[in-house]
Scaffold this active site. Structure first.
Site, short mmCIF file in Angstrom:
data_model
loop_
_atom_site.label_atom_id
_atom_site.label_comp_id
_atom_site.label_asym_id
_atom_site.label_seq_id
_atom_site.Cartn_x
_atom_site.Cartn_y
_atom_site.Cartn_z
N TYR A 81 0.82 -1.21 0.00
CA TYR A 81 0.00 0.00 0.00
C TYR A 81 0.86 1.27 0.00
CZ TYR A 81 -3.64 -3.25 1.69
OH TYR A 81 -4.49 -4.29 1.87
N HIS B 125 0.66 -11.66 2.54
CA HIS B 125 -0.46 -11.00 1.85
C HIS B 125 -1.31 -11.97 1.02
CE1 HIS B 125 -1.56 -6.71 0.46
NE2 HIS B 125 -2.58 -7.49 0.25
N1 LIG Z 1 -5.56 -8.56 2.20
C1 LIG Z 1 -6.04 -8.15 1.04
O1 LIG Z 1 -5.76 -8.74 -0.01
C2 LIG Z 1 -6.94 -7.00 1.00
C3 LIG Z 1 -7.08 -6.21 2.11
N2 LIG Z 1 -7.93 -5.14 2.10
C4 LIG Z 1 -8.03 -4.36 3.34
O2 LIG Z 1 -9.39 -4.04 3.58
C5 LIG Z 1 -9.55 -2.63 3.62
C6 LIG Z 1 -10.90 -2.21 3.10
O3 LIG Z 1 -11.15 -2.77 1.84
P1 LIG Z 1 -11.52 -1.94 0.56
O4 LIG Z 1 -11.25 -2.82 -0.59
O5 LIG Z 1 -10.90 -0.62 0.61
O6 LIG Z 1 -13.09 -1.81 0.60
P2 LIG Z 1 -14.23 -1.32 1.60
O7 LIG Z 1 -15.27 -2.37 1.53
O8 LIG Z 1 -13.72 -0.90 2.91
O9 LIG Z 1 -14.79 -0.07 0.82
C7 LIG Z 1 -14.11 1.12 0.68
C8 LIG Z 1 -14.95 2.00 -0.22
O10 LIG Z 1 -16.17 2.32 0.42
C9 LIG Z 1 -16.30 3.73 0.53
N3 LIG Z 1 -16.89 4.00 1.85
C10 LIG Z 1 -16.31 3.89 3.05
N4 LIG Z 1 -17.18 4.19 4.02
C11 LIG Z 1 -18.33 4.50 3.42
C12 LIG Z 1 -19.59 4.90 3.89
N5 LIG Z 1 -19.84 5.02 5.19
N6 LIG Z 1 -20.56 5.14 2.98
C13 LIG Z 1 -20.33 5.01 1.67
N7 LIG Z 1 -19.13 4.63 1.15
C14 LIG Z 1 -18.15 4.37 2.03
C15 LIG Z 1 -14.92 4.28 0.39
O11 LIG Z 1 -14.92 5.53 -0.24
P3 LIG Z 1 -14.22 6.78 0.47
O12 LIG Z 1 -12.82 6.37 0.78
O13 LIG Z 1 -14.31 7.83 -0.58
O14 LIG Z 1 -15.03 7.06 1.68
C16 LIG Z 1 -14.29 3.28 -0.55
O15 LIG Z 1 -14.64 3.61 -1.87
C17 LIG Z 1 -8.39 -2.11 2.80
O16 LIG Z 1 -8.09 -0.78 3.10
C18 LIG Z 1 -7.30 -3.05 3.20
O17 LIG Z 1 -6.76 -2.68 4.46
C19 LIG Z 1 -8.66 -4.85 0.99
C20 LIG Z 1 -8.56 -5.61 -0.15
C21 LIG Z 1 -7.66 -6.73 -0.25
O1 LIG Z 2 -6.29 -3.85 -0.12
C1 LIG Z 2 -6.01 -4.44 -1.17
N1 LIG Z 2 -6.63 -4.30 -2.37
C2 LIG Z 2 -6.00 -5.05 -3.30
C3 LIG Z 2 -6.26 -5.18 -4.64
C4 LIG Z 2 -5.43 -6.00 -5.39
C5 LIG Z 2 -4.38 -6.65 -4.78
C6 LIG Z 2 -4.14 -6.51 -3.41
C7 LIG Z 2 -4.97 -5.71 -2.70
C8 LIG Z 2 -5.00 -5.35 -1.33
O2 LIG Z 2 -4.31 -5.74 -0.41
#
Ligand SMILES: NC(=O)C1=CN([C@@H]2O[C@H](COP(=O)(O)OP(=O)(O)OC[C@H]3O[C@@H](n4cnc5c(N)ncnc54)[C@H](OP(=O)(O)O)[C@@H]3O)[C@@H](O)[C@H]2O)C=CC1
Ligand SMILES: O=C1Nc2ccccc2C1=O
Length: 808
Positions: A569, A634
């Site tokens: 990240y 990861h």
């Molecule tokens: N281990 C892995 O492979 C992965 C880990 N992750 C982890 O999980 C975390 C969260 O996952 P992520 O994929 O970002 O998805 P989320 O399901 O947390 O969604 C994030 C999105 O939702 C929006 N959002 C947040 N709060 C609200 C709300 N209250 N109302 C409406 N929209 C909202 C955000 O927009 P905005 O920012 O504009 O508010 C953003 O676009 C990541 O940050 C990471 O730490 C994620 C994917 C893969």
């Molecule tokens: O948070 C994540 N979002 C992703 C999307 C693609 C690959 C890895 C990740 C993350 O770890």
């Protein structure tokens, strides 16, 4: 992603060929240039226009007299109307042609006013839409436009001599990327797409879509394209309006061009982008961007390729200048050599240790990973000898405790000398011997790790040290002003925490296991390591490094105590900086031990040696907070040997202190079975972090984890916004007077999962934490859940299904 490097003799390469090809597409039948989009904007003007538009839309959406689109001037009015109707997804005709202007049609106008100073107001329907949506929508936000959000490959080229235009940049990418190892790409699809686009240098231009050609047309500048600005000094080159091609960077560097051979490296990563990337592009010009991005501003080309009729694909190609980053090529080469030597020494030491261990009868059951080479197939490991202890059941008193705990009442725990020691170990600088020609080796202090001043060594490479230039931020604040209620602001002792705790936590089901900590949040006291973890975390994926620190600090003020980052990240330093700043605010009450910081090691750093180094890098970045609460692998997307090597390295990190818990992410049952079968397994993963939501319940995997005492963290718990409009979800939300997002977060917690929602928006940050004052009922759950569904948000990111070696 591994870097590919190319080094050529200084020269024009195939540039002339591209020129010729490019001309074929832009010249008319008579051979003269037909430049229909001959609108000259100086870069800065274009930027100003975008800023004004964005700011105007944000601050007074209703009063915006015209909606001005800064891209795609080739579109017809009808196409623009269709586009807007699609973006706003309201159906029906929204706009008169009169209400649409494109920047390219604005002859040198640096304001968002329509020609002739008209002040027509937008149609009512559009006014509503502007009022109800955030502009510009982030690529992952939930406004209508984002349903087209997709992840696309991003190629970052680092160069010592700047490309003169995107055509040259594309040619360099083509010469740099290697396609002999598909596993180095994020997905096979990326590999295939990039291969198709870049394998054959001569065919790149043919793959551009008409729109891609038009953009290329506007950004490629040749001698003949010199445009007079009418100034007395004669011809002055002006760039045509072009998304992301910096005039000043290119010209500044070209004057300094040395005779050193061209040198460039390419990294392939991914970026999220709206299908109509106009907004993403606008955002990339905005204040929100990191200073790294700003530095490279103007060196980004979004390639729109058309591989078949109606089949368009995008690739972001960006260029960074080593020179501008004070990149020291010589130093890098020397450090590279040093690194190789260090790796060799480490492997030799490891081999020696292993030999000693092997000859000792008491330790002859140790699994020697250094012994395995490709020719020596690793035998399937025997099953684990014992079933691992289940997580201790939470006690009722643990969560009742909350009501009486006052933040100041607990005595500080005794200082952990090992922890202090490990913090000291990761100083701000490391001493390295660098061979210098003619002088022999010199000992130098090399700064490592991130800090607020931007000193860093990029992870994975430890290749160069860069100090980021401080840039004057543009004085437009794009972010929404914080709407956080007062209680969330920096407050006297405990005030900000009173609300969530005193509302009481009456969890149902597995949520019962949560025990509030003395400071805020609820704690989940049942990691199999004996440590506890706050049940609700804040995910920082896609938060630009420069914004991360303040956002994390704000999150801590709101009550979050758990942060989920990753090497990948590129914001670990910002995350730790935010935690450290929060502690510094009030060291008596803001305690390090109340915060849980997780990072992850990405695929290219798997394997024993690489993970050892990666852990060091992570610890260096975590220096301001002394230790890391948890490191995860990861994803399982490598092979047995690498996964195993990484796990051994992580186990050692726990033994050596500095890292308190270790776990995995994106592991399916088969990967966990493999891990639990390691003959030298000492630590069972504390968590498995996987994508989970009511549309992706993975019951079997969750049950398996629970049975093995592995906690499950839910990533993308808000489904990245995709399901926030779901009818049933919203029914439950209105019943509780909560938002759909809050219900999803509560759903995770109710299921005993640890959700990690992400947001960059301060009011949503607070709202997402405001989930401790209600309970979901059986009926609510029934309505929300889609048992058996497999609703992965990004089809391209489901490593839990990655094949084991035996399945390949
Ligand atoms: N281990 C892995 O492979 C992965 C880990 N992750 C982890 O999980 C975390 C969260 O996952 P992520 O994929 O970002 O998805 P989320 O399901 O947390 O969604 C994030 C999105 O939702 C929006 N959002 C947040 N709060 C609200 C709300 N209250 N109302 C409406 N929209 C909202 C955000 O927009 P905005 O920012 O504009 O508010 C953003 O676009 C990541 O940050 C990471 O730490 C994620 C994917 C893969
Ligand atoms: O948070 C994540 N979002 C992703 C999307 C693609 C690959 C890895 C990740 C993350 O770890």
């Amino acid at each position: 992603m591994d870097a590919f490097a190319y080094c050529s003799k200084y020269g024009k390469e195939n540039y002339d060929e591209y020129r010729r090809r490019y001309r074929l597409k832009t010249d008319d039948e008579n051979g003269s240039l037909k430049d229909r989009y001959d609108v000259e904007f100086e870069r800065k003007q274009a930027k100003d226009v975008i800023h004004v538009i964005t700011a105007t839309l944000k601050s007074k959406g209703l009063e915006t007299p015209f909606l001005i689109l800064p891209f795609r001037p080739s579109q017809s009015d009808q196409a623009l109307k269709d586009f807007l109707n699609l973006i706003f997804k309201q159906g029906g005709e929204l706009l008169d042609a009169d209400h649409i202007e494109t920047v390219a049609e604005q002859q040198n106008e640096a304001t968002a006013m329509p020609p002739g100073g008209q002040t027509n107001r937008l149609p009512k329907q559009l006014q509503q839409i502007l009022k109800n949506n955030v502009y510009p929508p982030s690529p992952t936000s939930t406004v209508a436009s984002s349903q087209y959000m997709q992840e696309i490959p991003k190629v970052t080229l680092r160069v010592n001599h700047p490309s003169r235009n995107p055509a040259e940049l594309l040619s360099r990418v083509s010469r740099t990327l290697k396609f002999d190892n598909p596993t180095l790409f994020y997905t096979r699809e990326d590999f295939l797409l990039l291969k198709r686009l870049f394998k054959n240098q001569d065919a790149i231009m043919d793959k551009l879509s008409p729109e891609g050609c038009r953009i290329m047309d506007n950004v490629c500048l040749y001698d003949e394209d010199l445009v007079s600005d009418g100034s007395s000094r004669g011809n002055h080159i002006r760039f045509k309006l072009a998304a992301g091609w910096s005039h000043d960077m290119t010209s500044q560097l070209s004057t300094k061009k040395s005779h050193a051979p061209d040198f460039f490296t390419a990294d392939v990563s991914r970026a999220s982008i709206d299908d109509y990337f106009i907004w993403a592009w606008m955002a990339s010009l905005g204040n929100e961007e990191t200073s790294i991005k700003k530095k490279t501003f103007g060196k980004t080309y979004i390639m729109e390729a058309q591989l078949a009729e109606g089949f368009k694909k995008w690739v972001i190609v960006e260029e960074q200048d080593f020179e501008r980053d004070k990149y020291d090529l010589e130093l890098e080469i020397k450090q590279e050599k040093l690194k190789t030597l260090e790796t060799k020494i480490q492997s030799a030491q490891k081999r020696a240790t292993t030999l000693m261990i092997k000859s000792s009868p008491a330790r002859n059951d140790l699994y020697d990973i250094t012994n395995h080479t490709d020719s020596q197939k690793v035998l399937p490991p025997p099953p684990p000898k014992k079933d691992y202890d289940k997580a201790p059941l939470p006690l009722e008193k643990d969560y009742n405790m909350s009501r009486n705990v006052s933040r100041g009442s607990r005595k500080a725990p005794p200082q952990d000398s090992a922890e202090v020691e490990s913090a000291r170990q990761y100083g701000e600088t490391v001493q390295m011997e660098i061979p210098v020609e003619g002088k022999g080796p010199i000992r130098a202090e090399i700064p490592v790790g991130g800090n607020s001043e931007g000193m860093y060594i990029p992870y994975g490479g430890v290749n160069y040290v860069a100090r980021l230039a401080h840039e004057q931020p543009i004085q437009i604040d794009y972010r929404e002003k914080s709407q956080s209620p007062k209680r969330y602001s920096r407050s006297p002792l405990g005030q900000q925490l009173v609300e969530p705790v005193s509302r009481g936590i009456s969890p149902v089901r597995d949520d019962k296991s949560a025990a509030p900590s003395r400071t805020s949040n609820v704690r989940h006291p049942c990691l199999n390591s004996g440590n506890s973890i706050p049940i609700l975390g804040f995910g920082v994926f896609q938060i630009p490094e420069n914004d991360t620190s303040s956002l994390v600090e704000k999150a801590l003020e709101v009550g979050y105590r758990h942060f989920d980052s990753a090497m990948d990240y590129e914001n670990e330093a910002g995350t730790c900086d935010g935690i450290a700043k929060w502690i510094a605010q009030d060291p008596i009450n803001n305690k390090r031990e109340d915060v849980f910081y997780t990072t992850k090691i990405f695929d290219h750093n798997q394997g024993y040696e690489k993970t050892k180094q990666a852990i060091k890098d992570c610890l260096a970045k975590a220096k301001p907070i002394g230790y890391i609460d948890m490191i995860l692998i990861h994803s399982p997307r490598t092979n047995y040997e690498k996964r195993h090597g990484s796990w051994i390295a992580l186990q050692e990190a726990v033994e050596e202190k500095g890292v308190r818990n270790i776990g995995v992410s994106n592991y399916g049952i088969k990967h966990l079975e493999e891990l639990l079968g390691y003959p030298d397994l000492k630590i069972v993963p504390a968590v498995n972090q996987v994508e989970l939501s009511p549309w992706l319940m993975r019951q079997e995997l969750v049950d398996y984890c629970k049975e093995k005492g592995i906690n499950v963290e839910a990533f993308s718990p808000l489904t990245r916004g995709f399901h926030l409009g779901d009818k049933d979800l919203n029914k439950v939300a209105s019943k509780h007077g909560k938002s759909a997002a809050q219900i999803l977060i509560k759903w995770s917690m109710t299921k005993g999962l640890i959700p990690l929602p992400k947001t960059v928006n301060e009011s949503r940050l607070a709202a997402n934490f405001d989930v401790f004052d209600f309970q979901l009922t059986d009926d609510d759950l029934k309505l929300i859940e889609h048992k058996g569904a497999y609703g992965i948000i990004s089809e391209r990111w489901d490593p839990s299904t990655y094949p084991l070696d035996s399945e390949k």
